[in-house]
Design a protein around this motif. Structure first.
Motif: not given
Length: 356
Positions: A144, A239, A242-243, A246-247, A315, A317-321
């Protein structure tokens, strides 16, 4: 020399856009009477190390090029190198390279003895326009992107656009995507300026490169000041794309796609999804796609060789979730991005399956 001061909570630092040679006194002061420890890549040091060494004594530590540097063994090796030099917290460490060098060196400096000062000397367009400012540091882990990291604000950032003259075209295009991002999230006038001058910027016109870096860091500084540790949603706008990006990077294999390439495609997907949801005009989405394609960036998932079915699990695992909802930065049009409360996964899966 242009100077912008960032107020990051209790910390305050300058971002200088100009020649390295004009910053010699600042670097000498931060080195605190000892050779400046410089974390850098072999290629960067070969090309630009002599120029830095002409300004002050340097002690280079070489790390691998690109995303390969951002892993546990290299983080450990860098901390071991700091230990061998018995560094103390009175003297700064410099990150001299692209975004990956900045991420790794910043994280190691933040961890060592609970925090060494870090100076960011970015040598890529992506790092100068974006990643060197704001204090985000990280390594990749368990497949990740940027999973392990911390906020560690720099003491000084110096962006010398003459360093970009040796950058290869692919890296330059990747960095350009981050410049475009600032136009798309809040500054429509910047995007319009890039439509008129982006080709000349990419072709090497230094005054356009300097203006693009200056406008980008000014936009980022304002956002960072409003949300230093990425908690109230204001900084989440940085971001944009960015989601998806990053995926894409993880699905392709970290280091296969350049970060900026993935961000460019991620922004296209964010506009296409926003248009499909009725949030923005389809003409805006087409305009963004056309501009990024003209800049030589990938604008379709098919062009990356990634299986679109692999993206949704990543997606998640994204930090914004939050609370299990996938929170994407979407848009109401060019210059009007916002953080969604969550996108239905069925809608998202159908969108990805149909995306070119």
């Amino acid at each position: 020399m242009k100077n912008l001061t960032v107020e990051a909570g209790d910390e305050r630092y300058d971002v200088l856009v100009g020649r390295l040679e004009d910053c010699r006194s600042r670097l000498l002061a931060l080195a605190a009477g000892r050779p400046l420890v410089v974390v850098t890549e072999p290629k960067v040091w070969r090309l630009h190390g002599p120029r830095l060494e002409a300004l002050l004594p340097c002690d280079p530590i070489l790390v691998p090029e690109g995303e390969e540097a951002k892993d546990w063994p290299h983080l450990q090796a860098l901390i071991e190198a700091f230990t061998a030099r018995n560094l103390d917290r009175s003297a700064a460490v410099a990150a001299f390279g692209g975004g990956s060098v900045g991420d790794l060196a910043g994280l190691a400096a933040g961890l060592f003895k609970r925090g060494l000062p870090i100076v960011q000397l970015p040598t890529t367009l992506l790092a100068q326009a974006d990643s060197a400012v704001g204090g985000k540091t990280a390594i990749d882990a368990f497949g990740q992107k940027n999973l392990v990291g911390m906020f560690h604000q720099p003491r000084l950032v110096i962006a010398d656009v003459s360093l970009l003259d040796t950058l290869d075209e692919r890296q330059l295009r990747a960095g350009y995507a981050e410049v475009v991002k600032y136009g798309l999230i809040r500054h429509e006038a910047l995007f319009e300026w890039l439509e008129g001058h982006g080709a000349a910027l990419l072709a090497g016109q230094r005054e356009y490169r300097e203006e693009a870096v200056w406008q980008s860091v000014a936009a980022k500084a304002r956002t960072v000041e409003a949300d230093v540790t990425d908690r109230n949603g204001a900084r989440a706008l940085l971001n944009f794309g960015h989601t998806f990006a990053h995926a894409l990077e993880s699905a392709a294999g970290l280091g296969t796609m350049l970060h900026g390439e993935a961000v460019g495609l991620g922004m296209v997907l964010a506009f296409d999804l926003s248009a499909a949801l009725g949030l923005c005009a389809h003409d805006d989405a087409r305009r963004v796609r056309a501009h990024l394609e003209a800049a030589g960036l990938p604008v379709t998932i098919a062009a990356t060789g990634v299986d679109s079915a692999a993206l949704l699990p990543l997606m998640r695992t994204d930090k914004k979730n939050e609370a299990g909802a996938i929170r994407l930065v979407l848009t109401r049009g060019i210059g009007d991005a916002f953080l969604s409360e969550g996108v239905d996964e069925t809608v998202l899966a159908d969108f990805l399956a149909a995306a070119p």
